[in-house]
Design an enzyme around this catalytic site. Structure first.
Site, PDB file in Angstrom:
ATOM      1  N   ASP A 137       0.852  -1.176   0.000  1.00 21.41           N
ATOM      2  CA  ASP A 137       0.000   0.000   0.000  1.00 21.41           C
ATOM      3  C   ASP A 137       0.898   1.241   0.000  1.00 21.41           C
ATOM      4  OD1 ASP A 137      -2.458   1.318   0.121  1.00 21.41           O
ATOM      5  OD2 ASP A 137      -2.293   1.565   2.275  1.00 21.41           O
ATOM      6  N   ASP A 176      -5.298  -1.521   4.917  1.00 18.65           N
ATOM      7  CA  ASP A 176      -5.633  -0.813   6.153  1.00 18.65           C
ATOM      8  C   ASP A 176      -7.119  -0.596   6.358  1.00 18.65           C
ATOM      9  OD1 ASP A 176      -5.962   1.008   4.144  1.00 18.65           O
ATOM     10  OD2 ASP A 176      -4.362   2.353   4.795  1.00 18.65           O
ATOM     11  N   ASP A 220     -10.349  -3.570   2.373  1.00 21.48           N
ATOM     12  CA  ASP A 220      -9.167  -4.370   2.068  1.00 21.48           C
ATOM     13  C   ASP A 220      -9.265  -5.769   2.669  1.00 21.48           C
ATOM     14  OD1 ASP A 220      -7.962  -2.276   0.721  1.00 21.48           O
ATOM     15  OD2 ASP A 220      -6.951  -1.523   2.499  1.00 21.48           O
TER      16      ASP A 220
END
Length: 784
Positions: free
Chosen positions: A307, A538, A542
Site C-alpha cells: 500500500d 488498512d 481491504d
C-alpha cells in the site's frame, strides 16, 4: 442545513421530503430483508468435529480403535491425547475468520434517524430499506449505502478505505455504510442495505475468501506419500504373515504397530509450534501474527503488494514546496496561509500548513480578527487580519481555480507552475491577500504525502531477498508514479480500469486507481500465476484481499476489521516489519523442513524395519507399546528442532515435496542398513530370543533416529553448525530414557549396559558415514 435538491435521483413514487410510508417500508423489508449481514457463524462443536475429519486424524482414530480392541487402554489414551492436541490447535486458528466477520458487524450503526409518514423517527438500523430518507448528523455512523440529497458533511471513511483524510460530501455524493460523520448535517436517500451494501459485499468476500496455505499443502502431500508407500508395505506384511500361518492374534498387533510406525503424528503440531515460536520472535520486532500460518508463508512470499499510504509514505500531508510571487518570500506566504487555517481542528491541510509556518516564523505577521473555516461550497477558507498599522485585510487560502478569480490576474508563469504541480500529483493551494476588491495572489503551496526515509533501503532489501514489490494504491497514476520512483519502484504503470485476470507482477511496478475490491482480484490473479502473495491493507474494504492473500499484512494504522482479516499486524509504520517477517519466516521454514525430512526418514525406516524383522525372525520385531514409546520420545526430539540454529535461504522458499520424499527415503534406507545390521548381530551372533531382539530393535531404532536427526538438520556437513541447547537437551533425554528402559527392563526385556553403549557408538560411526553420502544427495535434489 440545505433543503434536499430537486434534482436528486429518487424513485418516481417517493417524495424526498416525506420519505416512505410505514406500510411501504414494511412491504420492502419483507421483500428485501433486514439491513444486516446474515449470521454464518459455525457452531463451535461443528468446528471442533471438523478438525477430527482429515487424513492424519483418520489414521490416529484407526489406531485408537485397534488399541481398544486389543484392550490396550493406556496406549489408546496416549494416542487420543495427541489427537485432541492437534485438533485443538486447528480449532483455535479457524476461529480467526469468525472474528473478522464479527468486527465487520460491530461497525454498523445501531439506530438511524429516518423520515416515515412525513415525520422524523428513530428506528433500528436493521429496519432501513432502499428509498428511505435518513438524516446524517455529526458523530453518527452511516447506517446503509446512501446518496446525499441535501446538506454538506465531512465524511471519515477510514473504516472502509483506511485513508486518514476525510472527504467533503455534498448533494449527489454516494456515502457507504460504516462511514462516520465528522462535520455538518445532511439528508440522504438509502440506495442499498444489508449484504447489498459495500460493507455487506466486503463481509461476503471475507467469508468466502480462502487460500490453502503452502504449509497445509505440504502436510497433505507428506501424509499422502507416506500413506501410499507405507500402505503398500503393510499390505505386503499382512500377506507375508498369512503365508507364515501366523495367527490373527499376532497379525493384528503387527498391523497396529505398522500403522503407528507410519503416522507422522506430531507433524501438524510441530508446524504450529515452529510458527508460534516465530510469532514470539516477530512480536519483539513490532509484528503481531494473527494467523500462525502467515509466519511460514512469509518464507515463501515472492510478491508483495504494498500500500502506498502509510507503508511507503508517511501517511501525513506535508508542505512539499512553496512558490512565492514577486515581492514575497516563503516564510510570509506560509504565515499568511496559516492565518487562514484552523488551529487545533481535524483538517489535515490546515495542520500541515501551520506546522510548516511554525518552522519559518516572521516578526511582522498580522493579527487575526476573524476566521471563516473551509467551506466545501466555495473551496476555500479565509481570515480578516490587522497589519502593524491597524489596516484590515482579507487573507484567502484555497483551490487555485477558486482563488485566482478573487485576485488580480496572475502572471502566466504562476498558472503554468500550478498546472505542473497538479500534474505531478501535488495538492496545490493558492494564497491571496488585500482589500476585498483588490486582492493579490502572493504564492502557491504544494502539499503531498512524502515517502518514508527508510522506504528505498527496505524495498531494495526485499528485492535482494527475492521478493518483488509492487505498489497498489487508489491514488491517481501521476501521484503514484512520483512516489514509486522515489522509493525505487521503477517499471510500467498498469493502465486504469479493471484488473486483467492474467496479469503478472513482472508486468507492472505500480497499480494505481485501484478500488479496494479490485485488490482481491489482483491477489487472486497473482496466485493463479503460481505466486505466493503478501498484501498490505488498512481499510475494511481491504479485508477480502487480506484474507485471500497467503500473507495478509495490516499496516499500523489499519482498522480493526483489516487487522482481524490479516495474517499479520504491523505495530510500526513502513516496510521494516515485513522485511523482518520474511527473514524470520525463512528461519522457521528451514526448521520445519528439517523436521519434515526427519519424519519421512523415520516413518520409512520403521515400517521397512518391521518388514525385514518379520522376514528374519518370523515375528513382529516391535510391539505396539514399544512403538508408542518410540513415537513419544522421537516426537519430542523432533519438536526440539523448532528451536534449532539454522541458516535462512537467500531466496523465497518452496515446498519441493517430491525431492524431499526422495531424500527422506534414501536417508531412511541408510538408517535401515544400520538397524538391520544390528538386528542380524543379535539374531546370528548373539542368538537372542524374540523378546530380547525386540528390546534391541527398540534401542537401535531410537539411536538410529538420533543419528539421522543430526545428519538431516544440517544441509552441509553435520558439524557445520552448533545445535541449539533445546535440541541437545532433548537428544540427551531421549537417549537416557531409552537406555534406562532397556537396562532396567521396563516394558521390555533388559539388555546389558555394554551392548547399549556399543549400539550408541555404532550409531555415531553410522552418522559420520551417512553424512558423507548426504551432502552430494542434498545438492543434487536442491535441498538448501
Amino acid at each position: 442545513m440545505r433543503a434536499p435538491s430537486a434534482n436528486s435521483t429518487t424513485p418516481a413514487h417517493v417524495e424526498p421530503v416525506s420519505g416512505l410510508t410505514s406500510e411501504e417500508a414494511r412491504h420492502r423489508l419483507g421483500q428485501i430483508g433486514p439491513n444486516a449481514m446474515p449470521d454464518t457463524t459455525l457452531h463451535p462443536l461443528r468446528m471442533a468435529l471438523e478438525k477430527l475429519w482429515a487424513p492424519i486424524p483418520w489414521m490416529l482414530e484407526a489406531a485408537i480403535l485397534l488399541e481398544l480392541f486389543l484392550g490396550k487402554y493406556v496406549e489408546a489414551g496416549i494416542i487420543s491425547t495427541l489427537l485432541v492436541f492437534n485438533a485443538g490447535l486447528g480449532f483455535f486458528q479457524e476461529s480467526r475468520a469468525q472474528l473478522t466477520l464479527a468486527a465487520l458487524k460491530s461497525r454498523l450503526a445501531l439506530n438511524a434517524s429516518v423520515k416515515r409518514d412525513g415525520e422524523w423517527k428513530a428506528v433500528p438500523a436493521m429496519e432501513l430499506v432502499p428509498g428511505d430518507v435518513i438524516k446524517l448528523s455529526l458523530g453518527g455512523v452511516v447506517a446503509a449505502d446512501v446518496r446525499l440529497m441535501g446538506g454538506e458533511i465531512l465524511l471519515d471513511q477510514s473504516t472502509l478505505t483506511g485513508e486518514s483524510v476525510p472527504i467533503e460530501a455534498g448533494v449527489g455524493v454516494q456515502a457507504y455504510a460504516g462511514a462516520l460523520v465528522r462535520r455538518g448535517e445532511a439528508v440522504a436517500e438509502v440506495t442499498a442495505t444489508g449484504v447489498r451494501t459495500k460493507f455487506g459485499r466486503t463481509a461476503e468476500l471475507v467469508r468466502t475468501a480462502h487460500v490453502v496455505s503452502t504449509q497445509q499443502k505440504a502436510v497433505l502431500r507428506v501424509v499422502r506419500n507416506l500413506a501410499s508407500f507405507n500402505g503398500v508395505v503393510i499390505v505386503i506384511l499382512v500377506i507375508y504373515a498369512r503365508s507364515l500361518k501366523m495367527p490373527f492374534a499376532e497379525i493384528i498387533p503387527l498391523v497396529l504397530t505398522a500403522v503407528l510406525a507410519s503416522i507422522p503424528v506430531a507433524l501438524p503440531a510441530t508446524f504450529t509450534l515452529a510458527a508460534a515460536l516465530g510469532a514470539r520472535a516477530l512480536a519483539k520486532l513490532g509484528v503481531l501474527p494473527t494467523r500462525l500460518s502467515a509466519v511460514d508463508e512469509a518464507a515463501s512470499m515472492d510478491v508483495l503488494c504494498a500500500d502506498k499510504t502509510g507503508t511507503l509514505t508517511q501517511n501525513a500531508l506535508n508542505v512539499t514546496s512553496v512558490h512565492p510571487s514577486a515581492g514575497f518570500d516563503e516564510a510570509h506566504v506560509l504565515n499568511l496561509a496559516a492565518l487562514a487555517s484552523s488551529d487545533g481542528g481535524q483538517d489535515p491541510v490546515d495542520g500541515a500548513i501551520r506546522v510548516a509556518a511554525a518552522c519559518k516564523a516572521v516578526s511582522d505577521a498580522p493579527k487575526t480578527i476573524n476566521f471563516v473555516p473551509f467551506d466545501p461550497a466555495t473551496k476555500m477558507s479565509e481570515a480578516t487580519v490587522s497589519d502593524s498599522k491597524g489596516a484590515l485585510q482579507r487573507v484567502v487560502k484555497g483551490a487555485f481555480a477558486t482563488v485566482i478569480h478573487l485576485a488580480l490576474p496572475p502572471p502566466a508563469t504562476v498558472t503554468a507552475a500550478a498546472k505542473e504541480l497538479e500534474e505531478k500529483g501535488f495538492r496545490v493551494l493558492a494564497v491571496a491577500i488585500g482589500a476585498p476588491n483588490a486582492m493579490k495572489l502572493i504564492g502557491l503551496i504544494a502539499l503531498s504525502d512524502p515517502p518514508r526515509a527508510d522506504s528505498v533501503a527496505l524495498v531494495t532489501e526485499l528485492q535482494n531477498l527475492g521478493v518483488r514489490t509492487v505498489m497498489v494504491t487508489g491514488d491517481a497514476p501521476a501521484t503514484a508514479t512520483i512516489v514509486a520512483h522515489a522509493v525505487g519502484l521503477d517499471g510500467a504503470i498498469c493502465p486504469p480500469g479493471p484488473i486483467p485476470d492474467s496479469v503478472h507482477p513482472e508486468q507492472f511496478a505500480v497499480f494505481a486507481g485501484v478500488m479496494p475490491e479490485d485488490k482481491y482480484k489482483l491477489v487472486k490473479a497473482f496466485q493463479n500465476g503460481g505466486h505466493t502473495v503478501g498484501m498490505c491493507g488498512d481499510g475494511a474494504n481491504d479485508a477480502p484481499a487480506l484474507r485471500q492473500a497467503q500473507i495478509g499484512i495490516a499496516v499500523s494504522t489499519a482498522t480493526d476489521v483489516a487487522k482481524s482479516a490479516a495474517g499479520m499486524v504491523l505495530t510500526e509504520p513502513g516496510l521494516a516489519g515485513i522485511v523482518a517477517s520474511v527473514k524470520e519466516g525463512r528461519v522457521i521454514f528451514q526448521r520445519i523442513l528439517t523436521y519434515t525430512l526427519n519424519s519421512i526418514t523415520k516413518k520409512t525406516v520403521q515400517v521397512l524395519f518391521l518388514a525385514v524383522g518379520l522376514v528374519v525372525t518370523g515375528h513382529a520385531i516391535l510391539t505396539p507399546l514399544l512403538m508408542v514409546i518410540i513415537m513419544i520420545t522421537g516426537d519430542f526430539l523432533g519438536m526440539s528442532l523448532t528451536t534449532d540454529n539454522v541458516r535462512p535461504s537467500p531466496a523465497p522458499n518452496a515446498w519441493q515435496i517430491g525431492n524431499l520424499t526422495v531424500a527422506g527415503v534414501v536417508m531412511g534406507v541408510g538408517e535401515l542398513i544400520f538397524c538391520v545390521s544390528a538386528l542380524a548381530f543379535g539374531v546370528y551372533s548373539k542368538r537372542f530370543d524374540i523378546d530380547t531382539l525386540r528390546t534391541l530393535a527398540f534401542v537401535v531404532i531410537v539411536f538410529g533416529n538420533q543419528a539421522t536427526t543430526y545428519t538431516n538438520r544440517e544441509r552441509r556437513r553435520l558439524w557445520s553448525s552448533r545445535p541449539s541447547l533445546w535440541l541437545i537437551v532433548s537428544s540427551a533425554g531421549d537417549i537416557l530414557i531409552a537406555s534406562t528402559l532397556a537396562i532396567t527392563g521396563i516394558a521390555m526385556k533388559p539388555l546389558s549396559v555394554w551392548l547399549i553403549v556399543g549400539v550408541l557408538a555404532g550409531a555415531c560411526v553410522f552418522a559420520v558415514i551417512l553424512d558423507s553420502a548426504k551432502a552430494p544427495l542434498f545438492r543434487r535434489l536442491e535441498i538448501t
